[in-house]
Scaffold this active site. Sequence first.
Site, PDB file in Angstrom:
ATOM      1  N   TYR A   1      -1.712  -0.042  10.666  1.00 64.95           N
ATOM      2  CA  TYR A   1      -1.895  -0.398   9.251  1.00 64.95           C
ATOM      3  C   TYR A   1      -0.654   0.015   8.435  1.00 64.95           C
ATOM      4  CZ  TYR A   1      -3.807  -0.936   4.598  1.00 64.95           C
ATOM      5  OH  TYR A   1      -3.993  -1.331   3.295  1.00 64.95           O
TER       6      TYR A   1
ATOM      7  N   SER B   1       0.853  -1.198   0.000  1.00 66.53           N
ATOM      8  CA  SER B   1       0.000   0.000   0.000  1.00 66.53           C
ATOM      9  C   SER B   1       0.885   1.243   0.000  1.00 66.53           C
ATOM     10  CB  SER B   1      -0.878   0.023   1.245  1.00 66.53           C
ATOM     11  OG  SER B   1      -1.548   1.266   1.364  1.00 66.53           O
TER      12      SER B   1
HETATM   13  P1  NDP Z   1     -11.689  -5.638   0.513  1.00 63.36           P
HETATM   14  O1  NDP Z   1     -12.152  -5.413   1.913  1.00 63.36           O
HETATM   15  O2  NDP Z   1     -12.617  -5.359  -0.600  1.00 63.36           O
HETATM   16  O3  NDP Z   1     -11.140  -7.135   0.372  1.00 63.36           O
HETATM   17  C1  NDP Z   1     -10.318  -7.699   1.375  1.00 63.36           C
HETATM   18  C2  NDP Z   1     -10.189  -9.190   1.118  1.00 63.36           C
HETATM   19  O4  NDP Z   1      -9.291  -9.730   2.088  1.00 63.36           O
HETATM   20  C3  NDP Z   1     -11.514  -9.913   1.266  1.00 63.36           C
HETATM   21  O5  NDP Z   1     -11.630 -10.887   0.249  1.00 63.36           O
HETATM   22  C4  NDP Z   1     -11.396 -10.588   2.629  1.00 63.36           C
HETATM   23  O6  NDP Z   1     -12.111 -11.825   2.617  1.00 63.36           O
HETATM   24  C5  NDP Z   1      -9.893 -10.862   2.672  1.00 63.36           C
HETATM   25  N1  NDP Z   1      -9.413 -11.080   4.034  1.00 63.36           N
HETATM   26  C6  NDP Z   1      -9.315 -10.199   5.034  1.00 63.36           C
HETATM   27  N2  NDP Z   1      -8.864 -10.796   6.147  1.00 63.36           N
HETATM   28  C7  NDP Z   1      -8.676 -12.120   5.824  1.00 63.36           C
HETATM   29  C8  NDP Z   1      -8.250 -13.252   6.534  1.00 63.36           C
HETATM   30  N3  NDP Z   1      -7.927 -13.189   7.827  1.00 63.36           N
HETATM   31  N4  NDP Z   1      -8.149 -14.429   5.881  1.00 63.36           N
HETATM   32  C9  NDP Z   1      -8.479 -14.518   4.579  1.00 63.36           C
HETATM   33  N5  NDP Z   1      -8.911 -13.486   3.844  1.00 63.36           N
HETATM   34  C10 NDP Z   1      -9.006 -12.297   4.476  1.00 63.36           C
HETATM   35  O7  NDP Z   1     -10.375  -4.737   0.377  1.00 63.36           O
HETATM   36  P2  NDP Z   1      -9.313  -4.545  -0.826  1.00 63.36           P
HETATM   37  O8  NDP Z   1      -9.628  -5.388  -1.982  1.00 63.36           O
HETATM   38  O9  NDP Z   1      -9.170  -3.097  -1.022  1.00 63.36           O
HETATM   39  O10 NDP Z   1      -8.008  -5.052  -0.086  1.00 63.36           O
HETATM   40  C11 NDP Z   1      -7.145  -6.038  -0.619  1.00 63.36           C
HETATM   41  C12 NDP Z   1      -5.727  -5.731  -0.174  1.00 63.36           C
HETATM   42  O11 NDP Z   1      -5.334  -4.463  -0.709  1.00 63.36           O
HETATM   43  C13 NDP Z   1      -5.528  -5.605   1.337  1.00 63.36           C
HETATM   44  O12 NDP Z   1      -4.297  -6.197   1.689  1.00 63.36           O
HETATM   45  C14 NDP Z   1      -5.487  -4.086   1.568  1.00 63.36           C
HETATM   46  O13 NDP Z   1      -4.781  -3.756   2.722  1.00 63.36           O
HETATM   47  C15 NDP Z   1      -4.795  -3.646   0.303  1.00 63.36           C
HETATM   48  N6  NDP Z   1      -4.943  -2.256  -0.105  1.00 63.36           N
HETATM   49  C16 NDP Z   1      -6.189  -1.680  -0.261  1.00 63.36           C
HETATM   50  C17 NDP Z   1      -6.281  -0.359  -0.693  1.00 63.36           C
HETATM   51  C18 NDP Z   1      -7.595   0.350  -0.857  1.00 63.36           C
HETATM   52  O14 NDP Z   1      -7.623   1.587  -0.786  1.00 63.36           O
HETATM   53  N7  NDP Z   1      -8.690  -0.348  -1.103  1.00 63.36           N
HETATM   54  C19 NDP Z   1      -5.082   0.412  -1.029  1.00 63.36           C
HETATM   55  C20 NDP Z   1      -3.850  -0.296  -0.816  1.00 63.36           C
HETATM   56  C21 NDP Z   1      -3.800  -1.579  -0.399  1.00 63.36           C
HETATM   57  P3  NDP Z   1     -13.004 -12.420   3.804  1.00 63.36           P
HETATM   58  O15 NDP Z   1     -13.484 -11.273   4.635  1.00 63.36           O
HETATM   59  O16 NDP Z   1     -14.090 -13.150   3.094  1.00 63.36           O
HETATM   60  O17 NDP Z   1     -12.083 -13.338   4.542  1.00 63.36           O
HETATM   61  C1  8X3 Z   2      -5.122   1.658   1.658  1.00 62.49           C
HETATM   62  C2  8X3 Z   2      -4.711   3.036   1.269  1.00 62.49           C
HETATM   63  O1  8X3 Z   2      -4.277   5.373   2.182  1.00 62.49           O
HETATM   64  O2  8X3 Z   2      -6.352   4.271   2.833  1.00 62.49           O
HETATM   65  O3  8X3 Z   2      -4.016   0.844   1.815  1.00 62.49           O
HETATM   66  O4  8X3 Z   2      -4.249   3.583   3.773  1.00 62.49           O
HETATM   67  S1  8X3 Z   2      -4.889   4.109   2.587  1.00 62.49           S
END
Ligand code: NDP
Ligand code: 8X3
Length: 259
Positions: free
Chosen positions: A158, A145
């Site tokens: 985070y 991220s």
């Molecule tokens: P979502 O919340 O849409 O998706 C998160 C996914 O992670 C879900 O499928 C959830 O599945 C899974 N997950 C969370 N915890 C667990 C666990 N303990 N075991 C297995 N699966 C898990 O968020 P994003 O798609 O945005 O996030 C995906 C990744 O991208 C994350 O690592 C996030 O930190 C990162 N990210 C997101 C950004 C944003 O602004 N959206 C920016 C930068 C990075 P379930 O709950 O069914 O287990």
């Molecule tokens: C998610 C991006 O800026 O919300 O990783 O932390 S931010």
Amino acid sequence: MNTSLKDKWVFITGASAGFGAEGARHFARAGANVVMGARRVERLETVAAECEQAGAASAHFHELDVACTKSVNIFVDWLKTLTPKLDVLVNNAGGAHGADTVAEGKDADWEAMVQSNFLGLMRVTRACLPLMVDNPGSTLINIGSIAGRVAYEGGSVYCGVKAAEKSITQSLRLELNGTGIRVGTLDPGLAETEFALVRFKGDAAKSNKIYEGLDPLVAEDIAEAMIWMATRPPHVCIDEILIKCTAQAAIHKTHRVAD
Ligand code: NDP
Ligand code: 8X3
């Protein structure tokens, strides 16, 4: 020559929503065998059906909680019954819980973030590496991220776990040098998924505010980058990518317009 994904085996963690689900659909469109894990199995069932429709060589899913070593090991034992080798691993599962300052922070939020983003990535990678080491040209993509590069108030844990993701990725790059495995980090900025809804514990008003007045990234933008990283020729490793929406010049500087 670019690496074709046709009939390749791709495993994506956290494929029930957001980047993971869209990544699965993209790899499916490229003709890969897609394997998905997450806690919400009913969501995975829907994504798997979409992958089959999209042209996946095959689509498979199984419950996975990356916060639990036993769950990861059960998952990977099941994965080994499908394939003896893995061509792409996307460590995507994770997210933020709360946006409290350190002074106001809650143990449960801290523990959830460390368990999924940090230890989860370690557990899944450890369990999957034996399926990748004899497979030069395979690709390990860790989802980091912008928050792992620059800290912000209310983001201590985070930002900390995403900074750790970068160190882990760099260690893996060194440890795996000579095996032919490509290792890289894909670091998105502000992206509209379920991320903010999870962070703010289902408070839609609060989570919508994060994306107000700008065009954020969407899951497709990140899925396209996953595909690009995994299809470079075998001698090319994309070590790191930072992708931000145009309105986000820096983590603390976004351009927003009122409705
Ligand atoms: P979502 O919340 O849409 O998706 C998160 C996914 O992670 C879900 O499928 C959830 O599945 C899974 N997950 C969370 N915890 C667990 C666990 N303990 N075991 C297995 N699966 C898990 O968020 P994003 O798609 O945005 O996030 C995906 C990744 O991208 C994350 O690592 C996030 O930190 C990162 N990210 C997101 C950004 C944003 O602004 N959206 C920016 C930068 C990075 P379930 O709950 O069914 O287990
Ligand atoms: C998610 C991006 O800026 O919300 O990783 O932390 S931010």
